[in-house]
Design an enzyme around this catalytic site. Sequence first.
Site, mmCIF file in Angstrom:
data_model
loop_
_atom_site.group_PDB
_atom_site.id
_atom_site.type_symbol
_atom_site.label_atom_id
_atom_site.label_comp_id
_atom_site.label_asym_id
_atom_site.label_seq_id
_atom_site.Cartn_x
_atom_site.Cartn_y
_atom_site.Cartn_z
ATOM 1 N N TYR A 185 0.836 -1.205 0.000
ATOM 2 C CA TYR A 185 0.000 0.000 0.000
ATOM 3 C C TYR A 185 0.872 1.257 0.000
ATOM 4 O O TYR A 185 0.714 2.143 -0.846
ATOM 5 C CB TYR A 185 -0.902 -0.022 1.226
ATOM 6 C CG TYR A 185 -1.948 1.072 1.272
ATOM 7 C CD1 TYR A 185 -2.972 1.128 0.326
ATOM 8 C CD2 TYR A 185 -1.920 2.039 2.279
ATOM 9 C CE1 TYR A 185 -3.944 2.124 0.389
ATOM 10 C CE2 TYR A 185 -2.895 3.029 2.342
ATOM 11 C CZ TYR A 185 -3.896 3.064 1.397
ATOM 12 O OH TYR A 185 -4.857 4.052 1.457
ATOM 13 N N GLY A 195 -1.431 -3.842 20.659
ATOM 14 C CA GLY A 195 -0.305 -3.303 21.420
ATOM 15 C C GLY A 195 -0.814 -2.747 22.740
ATOM 16 O O GLY A 195 -1.822 -3.216 23.280
#
Length: 321
Positions: A155, A215
């Site tokens: 991307y 995370g």
Amino acid sequence: MQTVWIAGGAGFIGSHLSEHLLNNGFQVICLDNFITSGEENISHLKDNPNFTFIHQNIIDFPLIESKKLPKPNFIFHLASPASPNKHSKRSYIAYPIETLQVNSLGTYNLLEAAKNANARFLFASTSEIYGDPNISPQPETYFGNVNPNGVRSVYDEGKRFGEAITMAYVRKFNLDARMARIFNTYGPKMQIDDGRVVSNFIIEALKGEPLTVYGKGEQTRSFCYVSDMVEGLTRLMMHDGIPGAVINLGNPIEKKIVEFATIVKELTKTTSEIVFEELPEDDPKQRRPDITRAKEILRWEPSVSLTEGLEKTIAYFKQVI
Ligand code: UDP
């Protein structure tokens, strides 16, 4: 009446843009192959006599030409998978080759179409071209910090190539092209299974499931409501005398992801807990646009608050899940 082609016109942002331009008196030719978008996004536009839908992969240029579409005055290139979530079947991780093709060959084909028609061109670039930025907020002059072959590279590098070829057409052919670097955008018509943080958290909250923070949630993002983005894109396209302009479009109000989870919890009044999962590879630690250029050149800045935008988005997801 002026004609606009919107590649990716059935996508999340593209479908809102299609509707906006129809409401403002344009003829809209929507090109989409639905690999990550949805037919339902444009079903309400199909009876509009100024709206034409063409089922088309833009990497196939002879096919575009053979369809003898009305000559465009403006071409928006918003066609690309855009979600980085490896758990989603709609992500660019699921479509790595298609993502590279649509941003390289697809951009080339649409640039040729713009050159042949003497049309104005807008390439939808992205904040992802800044990668995991070393400076914040990110101004357009920042060159970025991108892993050239990591999982997100299809991307990031696809969009960087898209910018490079767009500028090559500006320099070599004097094409009237411009580039929007789109930062995180949200609102109704995001796909349920898209995997982006806004849709994931809202759906999880509405279903009473845990909100999955990746995370520690210390990473930041800045969220722009889709109507503000559509207004910014339209102004960028309609502004005269800025060939080759590169402009950040996004909301500069920055939130930590864990803080964002708390906001979604409050607005949905859910009893869901927050859980912490593995942080994806190359996940940018911070992202916040410097929108000085958009303010000065386009007289644009977001006007929809996060609370107002999220309330509308939550109302939408309540209907569709
Ligand atoms: N994220 C998260 N939980 C999710 C989906 C995403 O914590 O269910 C995080 C993701 O790791 C990233 C941020 O939210 O740090 C924004 O992710 P998104 O996929 O929306 O877009 P990105 O900005 O990374 O392109």
